[in-house]
Design an enzyme around this catalytic site. Structure first.
Site, short mmCIF file in Angstrom:
data_model
loop_
_atom_site.label_atom_id
_atom_site.label_comp_id
_atom_site.label_asym_id
_atom_site.label_seq_id
_atom_site.Cartn_x
_atom_site.Cartn_y
_atom_site.Cartn_z
N ARG A 50 0.80 -1.22 0.00
CA ARG A 50 0.00 0.00 0.00
C ARG A 50 0.84 1.28 0.00
O ARG A 50 0.40 2.30 -0.51
CB ARG A 50 -0.95 0.00 1.20
CG ARG A 50 -2.27 -0.65 0.85
CD ARG A 50 -3.27 -0.44 1.90
NE ARG A 50 -2.68 -0.78 3.19
CZ ARG A 50 -3.36 -0.96 4.30
NH1 ARG A 50 -4.65 -0.82 4.30
NH2 ARG A 50 -2.78 -1.26 5.43
N LYS A 149 0.58 -19.56 5.43
CA LYS A 149 -0.22 -19.95 6.57
C LYS A 149 -0.36 -18.76 7.51
O LYS A 149 0.51 -17.89 7.46
CB LYS A 149 0.37 -21.17 7.28
CG LYS A 149 1.65 -20.84 8.10
CD LYS A 149 1.87 -21.83 9.16
CE LYS A 149 1.60 -21.30 10.52
NZ LYS A 149 2.63 -20.43 11.09
N HIS A 179 5.98 -24.01 5.49
CA HIS A 179 7.39 -23.95 5.11
C HIS A 179 8.20 -25.11 5.68
O HIS A 179 9.28 -25.40 5.20
CB HIS A 179 8.01 -22.58 5.45
CG HIS A 179 8.37 -22.42 6.89
ND1 HIS A 179 7.46 -22.10 7.86
CD2 HIS A 179 9.56 -22.53 7.53
CE1 HIS A 179 8.08 -22.02 9.02
NE2 HIS A 179 9.35 -22.28 8.86
N LYS A 183 11.77 -27.68 4.18
CA LYS A 183 13.07 -27.89 4.84
C LYS A 183 13.68 -29.18 4.30
O LYS A 183 13.01 -30.20 4.22
CB LYS A 183 12.91 -27.99 6.36
CG LYS A 183 12.54 -26.65 7.00
CD LYS A 183 12.48 -26.78 8.51
CE LYS A 183 11.84 -25.57 9.16
NZ LYS A 183 12.71 -24.44 9.38
N GLU A 217 11.68 -23.52 20.39
CA GLU A 217 12.30 -22.25 20.01
C GLU A 217 12.73 -21.50 21.26
O GLU A 217 12.06 -21.62 22.30
CB GLU A 217 11.30 -21.38 19.25
CG GLU A 217 10.81 -22.00 17.96
CD GLU A 217 9.87 -21.06 17.23
OE1 GLU A 217 10.36 -20.31 16.38
OE2 GLU A 217 8.67 -21.06 17.55
N ASP A 236 -0.62 -21.90 15.55
CA ASP A 236 0.57 -21.39 14.87
C ASP A 236 1.51 -22.53 14.45
O ASP A 236 2.16 -22.45 13.42
CB ASP A 236 1.31 -20.42 15.81
CG ASP A 236 2.49 -19.73 15.15
OD1 ASP A 236 2.31 -19.19 14.04
OD2 ASP A 236 3.59 -19.73 15.74
N HIS A 241 2.66 -27.27 11.07
CA HIS A 241 4.00 -27.87 11.02
C HIS A 241 4.08 -29.24 11.71
O HIS A 241 4.60 -30.19 11.16
CB HIS A 241 5.04 -26.94 11.67
CG HIS A 241 5.05 -25.56 11.10
ND1 HIS A 241 4.82 -25.29 9.78
CD2 HIS A 241 5.27 -24.35 11.69
CE1 HIS A 241 4.91 -23.98 9.57
NE2 HIS A 241 5.17 -23.39 10.72
C1 BG6 Z 1 6.22 -20.05 11.75
C2 BG6 Z 1 5.54 -19.63 13.02
O1 BG6 Z 1 5.30 -20.70 10.90
O2 BG6 Z 1 7.29 -20.93 12.06
C3 BG6 Z 1 6.52 -18.98 13.97
O3 BG6 Z 1 4.50 -18.72 12.71
C4 BG6 Z 1 7.72 -19.87 14.19
O4 BG6 Z 1 5.90 -18.66 15.20
C5 BG6 Z 1 8.30 -20.34 12.86
O5 BG6 Z 1 8.69 -19.13 14.90
C6 BG6 Z 1 9.39 -21.37 13.06
O6 BG6 Z 1 10.01 -21.64 11.83
P1 BG6 Z 1 11.53 -22.01 11.71
O7 BG6 Z 1 11.74 -22.25 10.26
O8 BG6 Z 1 12.31 -20.87 12.25
O9 BG6 Z 1 11.72 -23.25 12.53
#
Ligand code: BG6
Length: 499
Positions: A50, A149, A179, A183, A217, A236, A241
């Site tokens: 935007r 997502k 994603h 990997k 994490e 999330d 995942h």
């Molecule tokens: C994302 C989440 O999809 O994946 C995040 O929204 C998370 O909260 C992230 O931190 C983790 O991805 P990666 O590739 O860093 O393990």
């Protein structure tokens, strides 16, 4: 040796181009593919957002972003300049349809090209952006749309998005990103299972005791508290995942690597998950929220403080999941994920059963069950714990040893970021590593009763100190079954014999 097969010339349009995802993930991924010659030099990246700024300002922003996000060894100033020259910027409003002429003109210059529309925006814009694409006659046969997502926040909203996008794009043109599937080490799970005879024959309830999936994490919610507080760890991380990892581990061998062959098998796993309703939620799931503590070697604030308000959103979840099938009957899958845990680590642990009978004397020592640990990130690799004879005199004593592969050492190569692979697959039109509509909806269907149970429960998430492995109840969840979480890769280090 890695093979780089160039994709066809394409126009990639990124909506939400000034956002964090574009700058942190998409641009670095495109830069790497461009640098390696996979993206033909005539291709264009059309950034849409935007903000009224123009192409030059956006190129400067991207240059600065790439300098910040790329590892030093990847930066090549000449390539960076050529890459940025491929970027055009258009100011438009995705929702209202204002300012779409610039995009229409640019795309009209090459009507025959593959078009990849990447929606790095909030999901409530997916429908409106697709409608505007259609109204402006920008959707060609060779177009694809990539959706980040989360696809909605529950089954209803996911269906509504899928319906809206599905009116404009055929399913083969829709690329729903998870994603984790991009990997390398996640794809390696398929190689491990289906390119080796030794594992697949043992991959079932007769031989496997249980499976653990950990995605931990150390970070907190960083600048994303606004999004995260409406989402929480279940939406999330687990809905996508972790369930996708579980699918790859639990699915039957697909008949080929074709997109639908793989996704059909994953879907069967999602449909076979034992439902968790209100009653089971109390015993099979632990949700937590980080309090203040020490993470990454420094003292950090609680989630409530990071958010600036009290909240019932979970930043940690541990679950005991069962797959109702012949292969997996009685084999629990323990899943856990959280923010502000002691390490950033994603790994899968396949714990085999104990010996049915031991021929060794008591003096030989305990025979520990075999265990396969697949480290998805960081320090990607695999370890297999085996029992061996302790060398030397003194009778037949048993000692654990391990087969250990570090992928970095074995292959001496850079691991491409997940987005590099996924973006190129979208250009190629290969949907294998993307979620099909029915998969996304099946995952929401399983997750929804859990969300409902939490909403109805007066209990808030349990607090855990930042830097710990979550609430103690998560440890009890697995220990109740006489099992333990695999705490660290180094657990597997076998001490050298004395003398
Ligand atoms: C994302 C989440 O999809 O994946 C995040 O929204 C998370 O909260 C992230 O931190 C983790 O991805 P990666 O590739 O860093 O393990």
């Amino acid at each position: 040796m890695a093979q780089i097969i160039p994709v066809n010339v394409f126009d990639g349009v990124v909506f939400g181009a000034t956002g964090d995802l574009t700058q942190r993930k998409l641009m670095p991924a495109l830069y790497h593919r461009f640098r390696d010659g996979q993206i033909p030099p005539d291709s264009r990246i059309i950034a849409a957002a935007r903000s009224k700024s123009g192409t030059e300002a956006f190129r400067a922003l991207t240059t600065e972003g790439l300098r910040r996000h790329l590892p030093q060894r990847s930066l090549d100033e000449a390539v960076l300049q050529r890459f940025c020259e491929r970027i055009e910027y258009v100011a438009l409003d995705g929702a209202s349809g204002e300012g779409w002429e610039g995009l229409t003109t640019l795309l009209g210059q090459h009507p025959e090209r593959i078009r990849v529309f990447y929606l790095a925006t909030s999901p409530d814009l997916y429908g409106p952006i697709c409608r505007n694409l259609q109204d402006n006659k920008l959707v060609s046969e060779a177009s694809r749309v990539v959706l980040e997502k989360p696809i909605g926040h529950d089954l209803r909203s996911a269906r509504a998005i899928n319906d809206e996008v599905g009116k404009i794009f055929a399913e083969r043109q829709i690329f729903r990103i998870d994603h984790f599937l991009g990997k390398e080490t996640v794809q390696n799970l398929m190689a491990l299972r289906f390119a080796n005879t030794i594992f697949e024959r043992l991959w079932h309830a007769d031989v496997i005791d249980h499976v653990q999936i950990t995605v931990a994490e150390t970070v907190g919610v960083e600048g994303r508290a606004g999004y995260y507080d409406k989402s929480g760890a279940l939406r999330d991380m687990v809905q996508n995942h972790l369930l996708q990892l579980l699918c790859l581990l639990a699915m039957e061998p697909p008949i080929s690597l074709d997109a639908d062959a793989v996704r059909d098998e994953k879907l069967k796993v999602l449909r076979a998950l034992r439902p968790i309703g209100a009653q089971e939620a109390a015993t099979m799931i632990v949700r937590g929220q980080y309090g203040q503590g020490v993470a990454d070697g420094r003292s950090v604030a609680s989630y409530a403080k990071d958010l600036g308000a009290a909240s019932r959103t979970e930043t940690f979840v541990a679950l005991k999941v069962e797959v109702n099938s012949w292969r997996w009957a009685g084999v629990p899958f323990y899943l856990r994920t959280g923010k502000r845990l002691p390490q950033k680590v994603s790994e899968v642990v396949v714990q085999f059963r104990t010996l049915p009978f031991s021929i060794f004397s008591r003096n030989a020592g305990e025979s520990e069950p075999n265990r396969l640990v697949v480290r998805l990130q960081p320090n990607e690799g695999m370890q297999l714990k085996l029992m061996t004879k302790d060398p030397g005199p003194g009778g037949l004593r048993l000692r654990p040893a391990r087969l250990d592969i570090s992928f970095e050492e074995a292959f001496a190569t850079r691991y491409p970021d997940a987005y590099e692979r996924l973006l190129m697959d979208a250009v190629r039109g290969n949907t294998t590593l993307f979620m099909r509509r029915d998969e996304v909806e099946a995952a929401w269907r399983w997750v929804e009763p859990i969300l409902q149970a939490w909403e109805d429960s007066p209990e808030p998430p349990r607090l855990y100190p930042a830097g710990s492995w979550g609430p103690t109840a998560a440890i009890a969840l697995i220990e109740r079954d006489s099992r333990t979480w695999h705490e660290s890769w180094d657990d597997e280090v076998i001490p050298a014999a004395a003398g």
